[in-house]
Write a protein that holds these residues in place. Structure first.
Motif, PDB file in Angstrom:
ATOM      1  N   ALA A 260      99.962   5.659  81.961  1.00  9.93           N
ATOM      2  CA  ALA A 260      99.499   6.690  82.889  1.00  9.93           C
ATOM      3  C   ALA A 260     100.201   6.591  84.233  1.00  9.93           C
ATOM      4  O   ALA A 260     100.409   7.603  84.914  1.00  9.93           O
ATOM      5  CB  ALA A 260      97.982   6.596  83.072  1.00  9.93           C
TER       6      ALA A 260
ATOM      7  N   TRP B  59     102.238   9.459  86.368  1.00  7.66           N
ATOM      8  CA  TRP B  59     102.034   9.772  87.790  1.00  7.66           C
ATOM      9  C   TRP B  59     103.351   9.696  88.561  1.00  7.66           C
ATOM     10  O   TRP B  59     103.622  10.533  89.429  1.00  7.66           O
ATOM     11  CB  TRP B  59     101.006   8.815  88.397  1.00  7.66           C
TER      12      TRP B  59
ATOM     13  N   HIS C 160      95.089   4.433  90.040  1.00 10.63           N
ATOM     14  CA  HIS C 160      96.548   4.490  90.065  1.00 10.63           C
ATOM     15  C   HIS C 160      96.970   4.481  91.532  1.00 10.63           C
ATOM     16  O   HIS C 160      96.587   5.360  92.304  1.00 10.63           O
ATOM     17  CB  HIS C 160      97.049   5.750  89.358  1.00 10.63           C
TER      18      HIS C 160
ATOM     19  N   ALA D 238      93.559   5.128  79.343  1.00  8.66           N
ATOM     20  CA  ALA D 238      93.428   6.338  80.159  1.00  8.66           C
ATOM     21  C   ALA D 238      93.103   7.508  79.248  1.00  8.66           C
ATOM     22  O   ALA D 238      93.346   7.467  78.035  1.00  8.66           O
ATOM     23  CB  ALA D 238      94.709   6.612  80.940  1.00  8.66           C
TER      24      ALA D 238
ATOM     25  N   GLU E  47      93.806  12.852  83.315  1.00 14.46           N
ATOM     26  CA  GLU E  47      94.914  12.547  84.221  1.00 14.46           C
ATOM     27  C   GLU E  47      95.688  13.810  84.595  1.00 14.46           C
ATOM     28  O   GLU E  47      96.044  14.013  85.765  1.00 14.46           O
ATOM     29  CB  GLU E  47      95.864  11.532  83.570  1.00 14.46           C
TER      30      GLU E  47
END
Length: 371
Positions: A204, A208, A253, A290, A295
Motif C-alpha cells: 500500500a 501511495w 502510511h 490493507a 486506500e
C-alpha cells in the motif's frame, strides 16, 4: 522443550501453559501412552511441569537429543528477548498465529511456525515466521515501551531488521495501539524511537508513493500540503488495537520528518480497522495488510484536498505579491515626496548668498584637489 509431534493428529503440537493441575495430569497420562514423540529424533516424550519452567516435554531421564537442545536454547533466548513485554503480548501472538494457521490450511504453499522452532534463527528470534512459497516474513509484536526502555528496544529492533533481512525474511512489526500519539497539528504522529525503527514498506505504501508522484511535483506537494522536506519514501507503522472485543490492525502510511526530537511522521489519512482475517489476506504471494478499495478512496479524497489547498495557496501567493507591489509603490511615492520636501526646504533656507558661495567654493576646491 515446548514442541512435540502428536502421533495421532500427525502434527506439531505446542504444550499450553497455565493449565489447571487436573489437565496437567491428563497430559502426563497420554504422554506415557506414547502420544508425543520428539519431532527431531522420534524418541518418546514425557510431560513435566514446574513453577519455573512451566509445562514442557522431556526425553526419558532428560537425555535430550542435540536438535531438541538447540530448540530449547532458541526458546530460552526468545523468552529473554520478550521479558519486558506485557502479559497481553503472548495472547496477541497466539491470535495472529491462529489466523495465519487458517491460511495455512487453505493454501498448501503457506507455512506458519513459532519463531523459536525455526532453525534459521539464532541471534534474534521473531514471534512467528510465515512462508508463502519462497517469500518469508518474520513477525514481531511489541506491547511495552517506556522512556527508560525506548532507546534499547529501538536498537534491538534495528538489529533485528538487519538480521532478519540478511536471512531473507521481511520483518513485520506490530505496535500495541496504546503507544499511538498524534501531534496537535492533527497530521503527524509523535513517535517513540522504537516506533520509528518499526516503520516498514508495504504494498500500500508503494501505491501511495506512485499516487503522490502523479498528484504533483514534489516541491508543490511540500509547499501546499506542508509535507516533510524529504523524498517520497512512504512507509507504514502498524498498530494492534482492540475493536469490538476482537483484535484488529490499523496502519498509518507516513513520511518521516527529518531531524525532529521527539521523532515525527506525517500521515496521509486516518487509518481504518482491519480484522486479522482482512489484514492477513494473500495477494500475489504477499500479505495485503490493507484494503485497497479503502486506500483508493482515501487517495481520491486526498487529491481533492490537495486541489483545494493548492487554490488557497496560490491565492495567498497572489495576495502577497500584490501587497509587495503596493508596498513598493508606496515606498517610491514616499521617496519622491521626501526629495521634494528637501529641495523646498533648501531653497527656503536662511543662508545668505555669500555663505552659499563660500560653501560652493569649498566643495569645488575639494573636488579639484582630489582630481
Amino acid at each position: 522443550m515446548r514442541e512435540a509431534w502428536h502421533t495421532n493428529e500427525e502434527k506439531l503440537y505446542i504444550i499450553p501453559q497455565n493449565l489447571p493441575a487436573v489437565e496437567i495430569d491428563n497430559y502426563k497420562q497420554i504422554a506415557k501412552k506414547g502420544t508425543f514423540i520428539c519431532p527431531y529424533c522420534k524418541a518418546k516424550l514425557y510431560v513435566k511441569s514446574g513453577e519455573i519452567l512451566g509445562n514442557f516435554f522431556s526425553h526419558l531421564h532428560g537425555e535430550s537429543c542435540e536438535a531438541s537442545k538447540q530448540s530449547e536454547a532458541r526458546y530460552n533466548k526468545y523468552e529473554k528477548q520478550k521479558k519486558n513485554d506485557t502479559p497481553r503480548q503472548p495472547h496477541i501472538v497466539a491470535l495472529i498465529n491462529d489466523e495465519l494457521n487458517v491460511l495455512a490450511k487453505v493454501y498448501p504453499h503457506v507455512t506458519v511456525n513459532p519463531g523459536y522452532l525455526n532453525q534459521d534463527f539464532s541471534k534474534h528470534i521473531p514471534d512467528i515466521t510465515l512462508k508463502i512459497n519462497n517469500y518469508k516474513y518474520a513477525i514481531i509484536v511489541v506491547t511495552h515501551i517506556t522512556a527508560s526502555t525506548d532507546q534499547a528496544i529501538a536498537k534491538s529492533i534495528q538489529n533485528q531488521k538487519n538480521y532478519y533481512a540478511s536471512l531473507g525474511y521481511e520483518p513485520l512489526f506490530f505496535i500495541e495501539r496504546n503507544h499511538l500519539g498524534i501531534d496537535i497539528d492533527g497530521q503527524s504522529l509523535v513517535l517513540w524511537k522504537t516506533e520509528l525503527q518499526a516503520l516498514t514498506s508495504q504494498k500500500a505504501d508503494i501505491h501511495w508513493k506512485d499516487f503522490l508522484k502523479q498528484l504533483g511535483e514534489l516541491e508543490d506537494l511540500q509547499a501546499v500540503l506542508k509535507l516533510p522536506k524529504t523524498d517520497l519514501n512512504v512507509k507504514s507503522i502498524m498498530y494492534i488495537t482492540p475493536a469490538n472485543e476482537a483484535i484488529s490492525i490499523e496502519a498509518f502510511h507516513v513520511l518521516e520528518h527529518p531531524n525532529t526530537l521527539p521523532p515525527k511522521a506525517h500521515f496521509f489519512a486516518m487509518p481504518y480497522k482491519l480484522t486479522f482475517s482482512q489484514a492477513f489476506k494473500i495477494n500475489d504471494e504477499n500479505l495485503s495488510l490493507a484494503d485497497l478499495d479503502i486506500e483508493i478512496n482515501n487517495q481520491s479524497k486526498y487529491a481533492e484536498h490537495f486541489l483545494q489547498a493548492k487554490e488557497a495557496f496560490e491565492r495567498q501567493l497572489e495576495e502577497k505579491a500584490l501587497l509587495a507591489k503596493l508596498a513598493a509603490e508606496e515606498n517610491r511615492k514616499q521617496a519622491i515626496e521626501n526629495q521634494q520636501t528637501y529641495l523646498e526646504r533648501y531653497s527656503q533656507s536662511n543662508y545668505v548668498k555669500s555663505d552659499k558661495d563660500k560653501k560652493r567654493e569649498l566643495v569645488m576646491k575639494a573636488f579639484l584637489s582630489n582630481n
